[in-house]
Design a protein around this motif. Structure first.
Motif, mmCIF file in Angstrom:
data_model
loop_
_atom_site.group_PDB
_atom_site.id
_atom_site.type_symbol
_atom_site.label_atom_id
_atom_site.label_comp_id
_atom_site.label_asym_id
_atom_site.label_seq_id
_atom_site.Cartn_x
_atom_site.Cartn_y
_atom_site.Cartn_z
ATOM 1 N N ALA A 121 50.107 24.694 47.330
ATOM 2 C CA ALA A 121 49.393 25.826 46.747
ATOM 3 C C ALA A 121 48.487 25.357 45.624
ATOM 4 C CB ALA A 121 50.393 26.850 46.218
ATOM 5 N N GLU A 122 47.339 25.984 45.539
ATOM 6 C CA GLU A 122 46.418 25.736 44.424
ATOM 7 C C GLU A 122 46.719 26.794 43.371
ATOM 8 O OE1 GLU A 122 42.548 26.041 46.106
ATOM 9 O OE2 GLU A 122 42.654 24.129 47.147
ATOM 10 N N ILE A 123 47.232 26.354 42.239
ATOM 11 C CA ILE A 123 47.747 27.278 41.225
ATOM 12 C C ILE A 123 47.078 27.018 39.880
ATOM 13 C CG2 ILE A 123 49.805 28.094 40.005
ATOM 14 C CD1 ILE A 123 51.482 27.093 42.371
ATOM 15 N N ARG A 168 46.700 32.509 38.605
ATOM 16 C CA ARG A 168 46.001 32.705 39.879
ATOM 17 C C ARG A 168 46.498 31.688 40.878
ATOM 18 N NH1 ARG A 168 40.457 30.969 41.602
ATOM 19 N NH2 ARG A 168 40.343 29.817 39.640
ATOM 20 N N ILE A 169 46.659 32.121 42.128
ATOM 21 C CA ILE A 169 46.950 31.202 43.227
ATOM 22 C C ILE A 169 45.830 31.339 44.227
ATOM 23 C CG2 ILE A 169 48.528 30.533 45.050
ATOM 24 C CD1 ILE A 169 50.822 31.611 43.433
ATOM 25 N N ASN A 170 45.186 30.239 44.515
ATOM 26 C CA ASN A 170 44.041 30.268 45.429
ATOM 27 C C ASN A 170 44.551 30.032 46.851
ATOM 28 O OD1 ASN A 170 41.420 30.516 46.231
ATOM 29 N ND2 ASN A 170 40.794 28.477 45.556
ATOM 30 N N VAL A 171 44.208 28.906 47.422
ATOM 31 C CA VAL A 171 44.641 28.641 48.800
ATOM 32 C C VAL A 171 46.106 28.218 48.829
ATOM 33 C CG1 VAL A 171 44.241 27.206 50.844
ATOM 34 C CG2 VAL A 171 42.309 27.952 49.437
ATOM 35 N N MET A 172 46.831 28.739 49.807
ATOM 36 C CA MET A 172 48.200 28.310 50.074
ATOM 37 C C MET A 172 48.222 27.758 51.496
ATOM 38 S SD MET A 172 50.317 31.461 48.347
ATOM 39 C CE MET A 172 51.739 30.518 47.806
ATOM 40 N N ASN A 214 45.282 23.518 39.983
ATOM 41 C CA ASN A 214 45.872 22.251 40.405
ATOM 42 C C ASN A 214 46.636 22.475 41.701
ATOM 43 O OD1 ASN A 214 45.385 20.119 38.291
ATOM 44 N ND2 ASN A 214 46.201 21.753 37.016
ATOM 45 N N THR A 215 46.745 21.425 42.469
ATOM 46 C CA THR A 215 47.467 21.507 43.742
ATOM 47 C C THR A 215 48.910 21.077 43.544
ATOM 48 O OG1 THR A 215 45.466 21.078 45.009
ATOM 49 C CG2 THR A 215 47.559 20.704 46.117
#
Length: 120
Positions: free
Chosen positions: A96-98, A29-33, A107-108
């Motif tokens: 990216a928060e991955i 999952r990737i949250n905020v980019m 984690n960023t």
């Protein structure tokens, strides 16, 4: 693996650039980019970010000139920059928060940065 940013260069004021950044390696999952920038002698600042639902946020200094977008199929985030000004000169970093696996938390991750230089 860290996200890889590219697309920087020397541009005249009023010009445009498109900065791509792609995260390689396994991702659940990737949250905020996001895109940040750091001008010489200044602190790193947020330029724009985008959530996984597509909601965007921009620094006041770039609203109307910069557009952030993402392609989740490619694990990529883009920054379209128009109407460049000399004060946009900076190293631009993607972020990216991955979540790399089901056994890891978010984690960023920071990209290595790409230099944008705007001449007047």
């Amino acid at each position: 693996v860290q996200p890889q940013a590219s697309g920087g260069g020397l541009v005249q004021a009023g010009g445009s650039l498109r900065l791509p950044c792609a995260a390689s390696g396994s991702t659940v999952r990737i949250n905020v980019m996001a895109w940040y920038r750091q001008a010489p002698g200044k602190q790193r600042e947020l330029v724009a970010d985008i959530t996984n639902s597509g909601r965007t946020n921009y620094a006041d200094s770039v609203k109307g000139r910069f557009t952030i977008s993402r392609d989740d199929a490619k694990n990529a985030v883009y920054l379209q920059i128009t109407a460049l000004k000399p004060e946009d000169t900076a190293v631009y970093y993607c972020n990216a928060e991955i979540q790399r696996s089901l056994w890891q938390s978010l984690n960023t991750y920071w990209g290595q940065g790409t230099l944008v230089t705007v001449s007047s």
